[in-house]
Each structure stands twice: as C-alpha cells, then as structure tokens.
Design an enzyme around this catalytic site. Structure first.
Site, mmCIF file in Angstrom:
data_model
loop_
_atom_site.group_PDB
_atom_site.id
_atom_site.type_symbol
_atom_site.label_atom_id
_atom_site.label_comp_id
_atom_site.label_asym_id
_atom_site.label_seq_id
_atom_site.Cartn_x
_atom_site.Cartn_y
_atom_site.Cartn_z
ATOM 1 N N SER A 138 -2.576 -0.184 8.457
ATOM 2 C CA SER A 138 -4.386 -0.773 8.102
ATOM 3 C C SER A 138 -4.332 -0.300 6.623
ATOM 4 O O SER A 138 -3.640 1.188 6.106
ATOM 5 C CB SER A 138 -5.111 -0.407 8.697
ATOM 6 N N ASP A 152 -9.949 8.630 8.551
ATOM 7 C CA ASP A 152 -9.127 7.026 9.321
ATOM 8 C C ASP A 152 -10.241 5.486 9.133
ATOM 9 O O ASP A 152 -9.860 5.116 10.377
ATOM 10 C CB ASP A 152 -8.151 7.256 10.555
ATOM 11 N N ASN A 161 -6.749 4.715 1.096
ATOM 12 C CA ASN A 161 -5.743 5.767 2.022
ATOM 13 C C ASN A 161 -4.797 4.935 3.353
ATOM 14 O O ASN A 161 -5.242 3.170 3.518
ATOM 15 C CB ASN A 161 -6.183 6.049 3.090
ATOM 16 N N HIS A 208 -2.840 4.092 6.707
ATOM 17 C CA HIS A 208 -2.811 4.361 7.995
ATOM 18 C C HIS A 208 -1.933 3.145 9.147
ATOM 19 O O HIS A 208 -1.996 2.128 9.554
ATOM 20 C CB HIS A 208 -4.168 4.817 9.056
HETATM 21 C C1 GAR Z 1 3.210 6.704 6.664
HETATM 22 O O1 GAR Z 1 3.391 5.867 8.076
HETATM 23 C C2 GAR Z 1 1.464 6.189 6.479
HETATM 24 O O2 GAR Z 1 0.717 5.097 7.347
HETATM 25 C C3 GAR Z 1 1.352 7.665 7.239
HETATM 26 O O3 GAR Z 1 2.116 8.468 6.583
HETATM 27 C C4 GAR Z 1 3.611 7.911 6.161
HETATM 28 C C5 GAR Z 1 3.941 8.586 5.314
HETATM 29 O O4 GAR Z 1 5.485 7.987 4.973
HETATM 30 N N1 GAR Z 1 -0.766 8.182 6.967
HETATM 31 C C6 GAR Z 1 -1.119 8.743 8.303
HETATM 32 O O5 GAR Z 1 -0.193 8.639 9.518
HETATM 33 C C7 GAR Z 1 -2.502 9.335 7.666
HETATM 34 N N2 GAR Z 1 -2.932 8.945 9.042
HETATM 35 P P1 GAR Z 1 5.641 8.381 4.380
HETATM 36 O O6 GAR Z 1 5.932 9.878 3.426
HETATM 37 O O7 GAR Z 1 7.460 7.610 4.269
HETATM 38 O O8 GAR Z 1 5.017 7.601 2.922
#
Ligand code: GAR
Length: 217
Positions: A140, A149, A111, A113
């Site tokens: 991370s 997370d 994952n 985050h």
């Molecule tokens: C990213 O910033 C990722 O880190 C976050 O969602 C976004 C997806 O962006 N994930 C979380 O918050 C998971 N807990 P993307 O669709 O442009 O890749």
C-alpha cells in the site's frame, strides 16, 4: 505544480530498492519527478550508494546522536527543508515520526508499507499474512498521518498467496509490486493529479475509494 518539476526528498534506512524504482522511473522521458536528495538515519544504508551512483545528493542523520525523538525530528525537518522539496517520500524509513513532523509535511508526505493496509501495520507483515491464512496479500502507498502506517490510501497492489509461499517468497513478490505502485503514486503527485483533501486522497479531483486505487497484476 503542472509544468514544473516536482522535487522529492527520499528518506530511507536500508536497501533502497524502492528508491531505485523511483530513480529509474524519473529517468523516463517527460517525467516531472526529480529526486533531489536522499537522507538516511544510518550511514550503512545501501540506498545511499544507489543515490550516489545516480548523482543525487545524500545526507546521514543518525538518530542516536539526538536527545529524543523531537530533537531528531526537528533536525530532520531542517535538513529536508534545506532541499525545498514539494514531496517527501518514506522508502523503508524505519523510524516513527513525531506528530509535529507529520503535521509539517501534511499532504506532501507519502509512505509505502508491505501489506494491504489497514491489515498488518508494523513489522513482519508477510509472516502475519501467512499465519492468518490470507488468500491475498500486497502493498500500500498512503499519505502519512499521525497514526503509524495509517493515513488515506492512494494505491494498493494485491497478489494471491500461493499454498507453497513462505515469508521470503511473498516478500519478493510484494517488493516487485512496490516498485510499480510507488513510482505510480509519485508520478500522480508530481503531475498535480493526486492530493490530500479534507476527506481523504483525491485523484483527478475525485475521492479515491477507502482502499485506494486497486491494482491486481
Ligand atoms: C519495503 O518493503 C517497505 O514497504 C518497507 O520497508 C521496505 C524497504 O525496502 N516499509 C515499511 O515496512 C514501513 N512500515 P527497500 O529499502 O528495498 O525499498
């Protein structure tokens, strides 16, 4: 896995810019990473269009059609396993996964985050870093365990928080770093260099520090 390709299934709910970074890096000569399929829990996730444009199989599994988390996760597992991936990558998949799901993919579920975990699990990470007056922020990549997370860290990118930063400006700079560290972690895994041991994440057979591999661009 060394010598072979590493088939990856990506799960997402939204824009899919991290998926795009993975697709782009997997096109590099010698890459062992093959994005085998992209699965979204929303039909309107833009990441599905990115996958189609790259000729990658897509599927939509809408959680609203299921009676509870366990039923959805069981269907999701069956769908994923139909593609027989070596690695499952969560790229903005905004669903909490059941213990059964996480255990099924133990050691092959990553994952990303948008915070320096263990700080700011959950949502609104950029605003929370600003509210706390943090001098540094970042993102991370970690192996997924049953803790939301949580799970052993693989790599973190650390950026400085500037006095005039807003949640939006931080989000932009953190996103740029996400697009560096996620392909890096997936490449390590595909090359057989990264794995989950009894005590945490191992790179080239050596335990990674609790923070994961730190990158300060
Ligand atoms: C990213 O910033 C990722 O880190 C976050 O969602 C976004 C997806 O962006 N994930 C979380 O918050 C998971 N807990 P993307 O669709 O442009 O890749």
């Amino acid at each position: 896995m060394p010598g072979d390709t590493c088939d990856v299934v990506v799960l997402l709910s939204g824009s899919g810019s991290n998926l795009q970074a993975l697709i782009d890096s997997s096109a590099a000569p010698g890459s062992k990473v093959r994005v085998r399929a992209v699965i979204a829990n929303r039909a309107d996730a833009y990441g599905l269009q990115r996958a189609e444009a790259a000729g990658i199989a897509t599927a939509v599994l809408d959680h609203k059609g299921f009676d509870g988390r366990d039923a959805f996760d069981a269907a999701l597992m069956a769908l994923i396993d139909g593609f027989a991936p070596q690695l499952v990558v969560l790229a903005g998949f905004m669903r909490i996964l059941s213990g059964g799901f996480v255990r099924h993919y133990q050691g092959r579920l990553l994952n990303i985050h948008p915070s320096l975990l263990p700080l700011y699990k959950g949502l609104h990470t950029h605003q929370r870093a600003l509210d706390a007056g943090d001098a540094e922020h970042g993102c991370s990549v970690h192996f997924v365990t049953e803790e939301l997370d949580g799970g052993p860290l693989v790599v973190q990118a650390v950026i400085a928080v500037e006095p005039d930063d807003t949640a939006q400006s931080l989000a932009q700079r953190v996103h740029r770093q996400e697009h560096q560290i996620y392909p890096l972690a997936v490449r390590w895994f595909a090359e057989g260099r990264l794995r989950l041991g009894e005590e945490g994440a191992l790179l080239d057979g050596q335990p990674l520090p609790a923070s994961g591999h730190l990158i300060r661009p």
